[in-house]
Design a protein around this motif. Structure first.
Motif, PDB file in Angstrom:
ATOM      1  N   MET A 105       0.845  -1.001   0.216  1.00 55.26           N
ATOM      2  CA  MET A 105       0.078   0.036   0.036  1.00 55.26           C
ATOM      3  C   MET A 105       0.927   1.079   0.136  1.00 55.26           C
ATOM      4  O   MET A 105       1.888   1.231   0.843  1.00 55.26           O
ATOM      5  CB  MET A 105      -0.982   0.001   1.223  1.00 55.26           C
ATOM      6  CG  MET A 105      -1.879   1.120   1.181  1.00 55.26           C
ATOM      7  SD  MET A 105      -2.822   1.299   2.578  1.00 55.26           S
ATOM      8  CE  MET A 105      -4.097  -0.018   2.271  1.00 55.26           C
ATOM      9  N   GLU A 106       0.598   2.217  -0.855  1.00 56.41           N
ATOM     10  CA  GLU A 106       1.203   3.418  -1.022  1.00 56.41           C
ATOM     11  C   GLU A 106       0.780   4.297   0.226  1.00 56.41           C
ATOM     12  O   GLU A 106      -0.165   4.371   0.738  1.00 56.41           O
ATOM     13  CB  GLU A 106       0.998   4.149  -2.243  1.00 56.41           C
ATOM     14  CG  GLU A 106       1.488   3.251  -3.476  1.00 56.41           C
ATOM     15  CD  GLU A 106       2.710   2.882  -3.674  1.00 56.41           C
ATOM     16  OE1 GLU A 106       3.687   3.684  -3.301  1.00 56.41           O
ATOM     17  OE2 GLU A 106       3.304   2.090  -4.046  1.00 56.41           O
ATOM     18  N   THR A 129      -2.276   6.453  -0.257  1.00 51.86           N
ATOM     19  CA  THR A 129      -3.452   5.665  -0.094  1.00 51.86           C
ATOM     20  C   THR A 129      -3.824   5.489   1.360  1.00 51.86           C
ATOM     21  O   THR A 129      -4.986   5.718   1.814  1.00 51.86           O
ATOM     22  CB  THR A 129      -3.208   4.441  -0.694  1.00 51.86           C
ATOM     23  OG1 THR A 129      -2.886   4.537  -2.049  1.00 51.86           O
ATOM     24  CG2 THR A 129      -4.484   3.452  -0.756  1.00 51.86           C
ATOM     25  N   LEU A 130      -2.883   5.023   2.149  1.00 50.98           N
ATOM     26  CA  LEU A 130      -3.139   4.910   3.848  1.00 50.98           C
ATOM     27  C   LEU A 130      -3.550   6.471   4.270  1.00 50.98           C
ATOM     28  O   LEU A 130      -4.303   6.377   5.033  1.00 50.98           O
ATOM     29  CB  LEU A 130      -1.902   4.509   4.318  1.00 50.98           C
ATOM     30  CG  LEU A 130      -2.105   4.203   5.927  1.00 50.98           C
ATOM     31  CD1 LEU A 130      -3.256   3.382   6.210  1.00 50.98           C
ATOM     32  CD2 LEU A 130      -0.500   3.950   6.815  1.00 50.98           C
ATOM     33  N   VAL A 155      -2.544  -3.005   7.865  1.00 54.34           N
ATOM     34  CA  VAL A 155      -1.487  -2.229   7.299  1.00 54.34           C
ATOM     35  C   VAL A 155      -0.457  -2.631   8.197  1.00 54.34           C
ATOM     36  O   VAL A 155      -0.295  -1.891   9.292  1.00 54.34           O
ATOM     37  CB  VAL A 155      -1.792  -1.012   6.774  1.00 54.34           C
ATOM     38  CG1 VAL A 155      -0.528  -0.328   5.839  1.00 54.34           C
ATOM     39  CG2 VAL A 155      -3.108  -0.782   5.940  1.00 54.34           C
ATOM     40  N   PHE A 191      -1.762  -5.894   4.068  1.00 52.56           N
ATOM     41  CA  PHE A 191      -1.018  -4.795   3.272  1.00 52.56           C
ATOM     42  C   PHE A 191       0.382  -4.664   3.806  1.00 52.56           C
ATOM     43  O   PHE A 191       0.413  -4.472   5.139  1.00 52.56           O
ATOM     44  CB  PHE A 191      -1.682  -3.526   2.730  1.00 52.56           C
ATOM     45  CG  PHE A 191      -2.972  -3.678   2.023  1.00 52.56           C
ATOM     46  CD1 PHE A 191      -2.946  -3.809   0.702  1.00 52.56           C
ATOM     47  CD2 PHE A 191      -3.946  -3.777   2.926  1.00 52.56           C
ATOM     48  CE1 PHE A 191      -4.363  -4.082   0.039  1.00 52.56           C
ATOM     49  CE2 PHE A 191      -5.263  -3.961   2.283  1.00 52.56           C
ATOM     50  CZ  PHE A 191      -5.440  -4.140   0.760  1.00 52.56           C
ATOM     51  N   THR A 199      -9.769  -0.016   9.422  1.00 50.62           N
ATOM     52  CA  THR A 199      -8.446  -0.395   9.132  1.00 50.62           C
ATOM     53  C   THR A 199      -7.528  -0.164  10.203  1.00 50.62           C
ATOM     54  O   THR A 199      -7.592   0.768  11.085  1.00 50.62           O
ATOM     55  CB  THR A 199      -8.063   0.856   8.061  1.00 50.62           C
ATOM     56  OG1 THR A 199      -8.729   0.673   6.796  1.00 50.62           O
ATOM     57  CG2 THR A 199      -6.618   0.506   7.520  1.00 50.62           C
ATOM     58  N   LYS A 218      -8.979  -4.249   6.857  1.00 49.39           N
ATOM     59  CA  LYS A 218      -7.688  -4.044   6.366  1.00 49.39           C
ATOM     60  C   LYS A 218      -6.771  -3.877   7.342  1.00 49.39           C
ATOM     61  O   LYS A 218      -7.037  -3.211   8.354  1.00 49.39           O
ATOM     62  CB  LYS A 218      -7.808  -2.851   5.489  1.00 49.39           C
ATOM     63  CG  LYS A 218      -8.476  -2.981   4.068  1.00 49.39           C
ATOM     64  CD  LYS A 218      -8.075  -1.720   3.291  1.00 49.39           C
ATOM     65  CE  LYS A 218      -9.122  -0.521   3.480  1.00 49.39           C
ATOM     66  NZ  LYS A 218     -10.655  -1.016   3.630  1.00 49.39           N
TER      67      LYS A 218
END
Length: 130
Positions: A6-7, A10-11, A71, A108, A23, A69
């Motif tokens: 994930m960029e 985006t986060l 991360v 991610f 998330t 999600k």
């Protein structure tokens, strides 16, 4: 490996929007966690991803609904972050195959890790310093 990288942008969009509630940002840094982190992240040190029992605890504490999600990141997301994400995904898959996990979040790895996120968002509401 995790579903995808994930960029940082985006986060940031996720954390500023309605998906922030579903998330989980999981910072796997160890002693290098001190000094700053992404707002609302949880610090789950990388050593908690070695034993199945420890990973199961991480899953039950941080990866259950409403979380859709997860991360994962470390300082640069080059070693610890991807390794922990891979172990998390592997264990989630095992639990789901055994029928003991009815729900599986997407996992991610944050590209660039904490350093990349900090470079882009220092001085904003997305960074908390100690």
């Amino acid at each position: 490996m995790a579903d995808i990288y994930m960029e940082v942008g985006t986060l940031a969009e996720i954390l500023r929007g309605p998906d922030a509630m579903t998330t989980r940002v999981m910072d796997v840094r160890d002693e290098d966690f001190a000094g700053g982190h992404i707002r609302s992240c949880v610090n789950v040190t990388s050593d908690r991803f070695y034993q199945e029992e420890d990973i199961d605890t991480v899953i039950s504490q941080y990866c259950t609904p409403p979380i859709t999600k997860v991360v994962v990141h470390c300082m640069f997301s080059e070693q610890r972050g991807p390794r922990c994400a891979m172990r998390l995904v592997r264990r989630l898959n095992e639990l789901q195959a055994a029928g003991s996990l009815p729900f599986m979040p997407s996992v991610f790895v944050l590209r660039g890790g904490w350093k990349g996120f900090y470079r882009s968002y220092q001085g904003t509401e997305l960074i908390e310093t100690d």
